[in-house]
Design an enzyme around this catalytic site. Structure first.
Site, short mmCIF file in Angstrom:
data_model
loop_
_atom_site.label_atom_id
_atom_site.label_comp_id
_atom_site.label_asym_id
_atom_site.label_seq_id
_atom_site.Cartn_x
_atom_site.Cartn_y
_atom_site.Cartn_z
N GLY A 10 0.83 -1.20 0.00
CA GLY A 10 0.00 0.00 0.00
C GLY A 10 0.86 1.25 0.00
O GLY A 10 1.66 1.45 0.90
N GLY A 12 -0.36 4.36 0.14
CA GLY A 12 -1.19 5.48 0.59
C GLY A 12 -0.40 6.27 1.63
O GLY A 12 0.83 6.24 1.67
N PHE A 13 -1.12 6.97 2.48
CA PHE A 13 -0.44 7.83 3.46
C PHE A 13 0.43 7.00 4.42
O PHE A 13 1.55 7.39 4.72
CB PHE A 13 -1.48 8.62 4.27
CG PHE A 13 -2.12 9.71 3.47
CD1 PHE A 13 -1.44 10.86 3.16
CD2 PHE A 13 -3.42 9.57 3.00
CE1 PHE A 13 -2.02 11.87 2.42
CE2 PHE A 13 -4.02 10.57 2.26
CZ PHE A 13 -3.32 11.72 1.97
N GLY A 14 -0.11 5.88 4.90
CA GLY A 14 0.64 5.07 5.87
C GLY A 14 1.85 4.40 5.24
O GLY A 14 2.98 4.49 5.74
N VAL A 78 -2.23 -7.45 -4.07
CA VAL A 78 -2.01 -8.50 -3.07
C VAL A 78 -3.32 -9.27 -2.90
O VAL A 78 -4.39 -8.67 -2.78
CB VAL A 78 -1.55 -7.88 -1.73
CG1 VAL A 78 -1.60 -8.90 -0.61
CG2 VAL A 78 -0.14 -7.31 -1.89
N GLU A 170 -18.15 18.50 2.81
CA GLU A 170 -17.34 19.12 1.76
C GLU A 170 -17.97 18.87 0.38
O GLU A 170 -18.04 19.76 -0.47
CB GLU A 170 -15.91 18.58 1.82
CG GLU A 170 -15.19 19.09 3.07
CD GLU A 170 -13.81 18.48 3.33
OE1 GLU A 170 -13.14 18.97 4.24
OE2 GLU A 170 -13.43 17.53 2.63
N ASP A 299 -5.89 2.94 7.84
CA ASP A 299 -7.32 2.59 7.83
C ASP A 299 -7.57 1.09 7.94
O ASP A 299 -8.70 0.68 8.19
CB ASP A 299 -7.96 3.09 6.52
CG ASP A 299 -8.20 4.58 6.53
OD1 ASP A 299 -7.81 5.24 7.52
OD2 ASP A 299 -8.77 5.09 5.55
N ALA A 315 -5.81 10.65 7.66
CA ALA A 315 -4.44 10.62 7.12
C ALA A 315 -3.36 10.80 8.19
O ALA A 315 -2.36 10.07 8.17
CB ALA A 315 -4.31 11.66 6.02
C1 LIG Z 1 -13.14 11.11 0.02
C2 LIG Z 1 -12.22 11.04 1.21
C3 LIG Z 1 -11.92 12.20 1.90
C4 LIG Z 1 -11.07 12.17 3.00
N1 LIG Z 1 -10.78 13.34 3.65
C5 LIG Z 1 -9.87 13.33 4.65
C6 LIG Z 1 -9.47 14.54 5.26
O1 LIG Z 1 -9.95 15.63 4.93
N2 LIG Z 1 -8.53 14.47 6.25
C7 LIG Z 1 -7.98 13.29 6.65
O2 LIG Z 1 -7.10 13.28 7.52
N3 LIG Z 1 -8.36 12.12 6.11
C8 LIG Z 1 -9.29 12.11 5.11
N4 LIG Z 1 -9.66 10.92 4.53
C9 LIG Z 1 -9.15 9.66 5.08
C10 LIG Z 1 -7.73 9.39 4.62
O3 LIG Z 1 -7.62 9.57 3.24
C11 LIG Z 1 -7.38 7.97 5.05
O4 LIG Z 1 -7.48 7.88 6.45
C12 LIG Z 1 -5.97 7.63 4.62
O5 LIG Z 1 -5.87 7.64 3.21
C13 LIG Z 1 -5.57 6.26 5.16
O6 LIG Z 1 -4.28 5.96 4.71
P1 LIG Z 1 -3.87 4.46 4.45
O7 LIG Z 1 -2.42 4.49 4.11
O8 LIG Z 1 -4.32 3.61 5.56
O9 LIG Z 1 -4.72 4.01 3.18
P2 LIG Z 1 -4.83 4.64 1.74
O10 LIG Z 1 -4.31 6.02 1.70
O11 LIG Z 1 -6.24 4.41 1.32
O12 LIG Z 1 -3.85 3.75 0.87
C14 LIG Z 1 -4.07 2.40 0.64
C15 LIG Z 1 -3.23 1.96 -0.52
O13 LIG Z 1 -3.25 0.56 -0.59
C16 LIG Z 1 -3.42 0.15 -1.93
N5 LIG Z 1 -4.07 -1.16 -1.91
C17 LIG Z 1 -5.30 -1.46 -1.42
N6 LIG Z 1 -5.55 -2.77 -1.57
C18 LIG Z 1 -4.45 -3.31 -2.17
C19 LIG Z 1 -4.12 -4.63 -2.59
N7 LIG Z 1 -4.94 -5.66 -2.43
N8 LIG Z 1 -2.93 -4.80 -3.20
C20 LIG Z 1 -2.06 -3.77 -3.38
N9 LIG Z 1 -2.34 -2.51 -2.98
C21 LIG Z 1 -3.51 -2.28 -2.38
C22 LIG Z 1 -4.27 1.24 -2.54
O14 LIG Z 1 -4.15 1.28 -3.94
C23 LIG Z 1 -3.73 2.48 -1.85
O15 LIG Z 1 -2.67 3.06 -2.57
C24 LIG Z 1 -10.51 10.93 3.42
C25 LIG Z 1 -10.83 9.76 2.73
C26 LIG Z 1 -11.67 9.81 1.63
C27 LIG Z 1 -11.99 8.55 0.88
#
Ligand SMILES: Cc1cc2nc3c(=O)[nH]c(=O)nc-3n(C[C@H](O)[C@H](O)[C@H](O)COP(=O)(O)OP(=O)(O)OC[C@H]3O[C@@H](n4cnc5c(N)ncnc54)[C@H](O)[C@@H]3O)c2cc1C
Length: 421
Positions: A10, A12-14, A78, A170, A299, A315
């Site tokens: 992943g 994403g942010f984490g 994955v 929003e 998340d 995030a």
């Molecule tokens: C519309 C929206 C608005 C938001 N607004 C805010 C805000 O204003 N402020 C705030 O703090 N938070 C906000 N959030 C929440 C924030 O975006 C999440 O808490 C944050 O992205 C979590 O980070 P993460 O790294 O856990 O997951 P994510 O950032 O979701 O990253 C997950 C990654 O894993 C990858 N992935 C998933 N499944 C697989 C797999 N099977 N195989 C390979 N890769 C995979 C995905 O492609 C992605 O790149 C918002 C979320 C959404 C949807």
């Protein structure tokens, strides 16, 4: 001693925070993501409402990590994790072996057991989701322009957002500005007062995670934009062109889901306990019980703060957990994760926001300027920061929404193009 191989799933942010935290470590890192880009989800609603283009809020993962020589990026999905063999199973490629594993695969929407609603009330989580919602909203406006039946026209000009959290607020504010202000100048039969925007929330108030005083201010601000707020109103049915809320049937073609999340299936891959939203229940140091080599963050995990309350799916939590996971690998020692809350932000329309930082409560234009600054600062890459900043300035001065493009094939749920029907 051989270098440890760290696999991070992943970007994403984490996941990205974890990768960056290992930049100077004597390890090899493999980052696996099913997409080739990192997405700034907090601004997705602006893509869905034609304020920004997809590329403004996303950046190629390889470009972000170009200078970090100890990272290899793998584009794949994955599909499982073999804990015993210490391997990550991929949809396309060969299994990837790890010494340490960080799972950061995020979450998707939850329809609370009503998955059949997803087709009529899409949520936004990916760029494809956001451009599909943009298509739906812009097509409804195009169809309304030529519709002569008043009831059908009103249904096309009724936009409903379900969920009164930050994303819902929003989204509703941005749709109100798009449908009531920005586009009415370009259409001949749609005036600012033709459109109806509804924000529906099952709970007793908007923004439940914010202090009540800010939630009240947000409600006033969003109503001033022309949004009708329905609180304590659970949705009981959704079909292609209507929804039922608190016993009332509302004809509407554009229904957008901003309520509830369901974690990625990491708990199933790892065969470990999860909470009601599918999030892996982790130890205080973010590892899973009996497996100090596996950490789950963001998340996908549920962990608690020092008061015993579950941390929100936002995030900053994901980023801090990513950095914490990396620090544990670098130091070789376990340590409990401790979240530092730097505040909560939500924006309402083009120049208002609410912010809670510690005991400080801010609303109005000052809060909005802070919201803009924070979001520009946290975007990935100078190009995106520059473009988003310039876009917002232009939009502020002109009300123009430059990304009003209807792209992709319209599906039956969009209603199709009227001139092709
Ligand atoms: C519309 C929206 C608005 C938001 N607004 C805010 C805000 O204003 N402020 C705030 O703090 N938070 C906000 N959030 C929440 C924030 O975006 C999440 O808490 C944050 O992205 C979590 O980070 P993460 O790294 O856990 O997951 P994510 O950032 O979701 O990253 C997950 C990654 O894993 C990858 N992935 C998933 N499944 C697989 C797999 N099977 N195989 C390979 N890769 C995979 C995905 O492609 C992605 O790149 C918002 C979320 C959404 C949807």
């Amino acid at each position: 001693m051989a270098r440890q191989h760290i696999v991070i799933v992943g970007a994403g942010f984490g996941g990205l925070a974890a990768v960056r935290g290992l930049a100077r470590a004597n390890v090899d890192v493999t980052l696996v993501d099913q997409r080739n880009h990192h997405l700034f989800q907090p601004l997705l609603y602006q893509v869905a409402t034609a304020g920004l283009s997809p590329a403004d809020i996303a950046a190629p993962i390889r470009a972000i990590l170009r200078k970090q020589r100890n990272v290899r990026v793998v584009l794949d999905r994955v599909v499982g994790i073999d804990r015993a063999a210490r391997q990550v199973m991929l949809a396309e490629g060969a299994p990837v072996a790890y010494d340490r594993l960080i799972v950061a695969t995020g979450a998707r929407h939850s329809y609370f057991g009503r998955e059949d609603w997803a087709v009529h009330a899409p949520g936004i989580k990916t760029i494809d989701d956001a451009t599909a919602v943009r298509r739906k909203v812009l097509l409804a406006l195009e169809r309304a322009e030529v519709e002569i039946d008043p009831a059908k026209r009103q249904a096309l000009l009724t936009f409903v957002v379900i969920g009164g959290g930050p994303t819902g607020v929003e989204m509703a504010g941005a749709i109100a500005e798009l449908a009531r202000r920005s586009v009415s100048r370009d259409f001949r039969s749609i005036t600012p007062h033709c459109s109806r925007v509804l924000l529906v929330e099952a709970g007793p108030r908007l923004l439940p995670a914010f202090p009540a005083i800010l939630a009240d201010k947000a409600r006033v601000a969003i109503e001033q934009l022309g949004v009708t707020v329905r609180l304590g109103a659970p949705v009981t049915a959704i079909t292609e062109d209507r929804l039922q809320v608190g016993g009332e049937t509302i004809p509407a073609h554009s229904i957008i889901w901003a309520a509830g999340v369901q974690a990625s299936p990491a708990a199933q891959w790892l065969d470990v306990p999860a909470d009601g939203a599918g999030r892996v229940i982790v130890q205080p140091d973010l590892t899973i019980a009996g497996h100090p080599e596996i950490q789950v963050i963001g998340d996908t995990a549920t962990s608690i703060d020092r008061n015993g309350c579950p941390l929100p799916g936002i995030a900053p939590v994901a980023k801090q957990q990513g950095r914490h996971a990396a620090r544990m690998i670098v130091s070789g020692r376990s340590a409990p994760f401790c979240y530092r809350d730097y505040g909560k932000l939500a924006t309402i329309g083009r120049h208002r926001a609410v912010i809670a930082i510690g005991g400080l409560r801010l609303s109005g234009t000052v809060a909005w300027l802070l919201w803009c600054t924070a979001h520009i600062f946290f975007l990935a890459g100078y190009r995106n920061r520059l473009i988003v900043g310039a876009n917002w300035l232009w939009n502020y001065l002109t009300f123009e929404r430059g990304a009003r493009l209807i792209t992709g094939d319209p599906t039956p749920k969009d209603g199709g193009y009227p001139w092709l029907a």
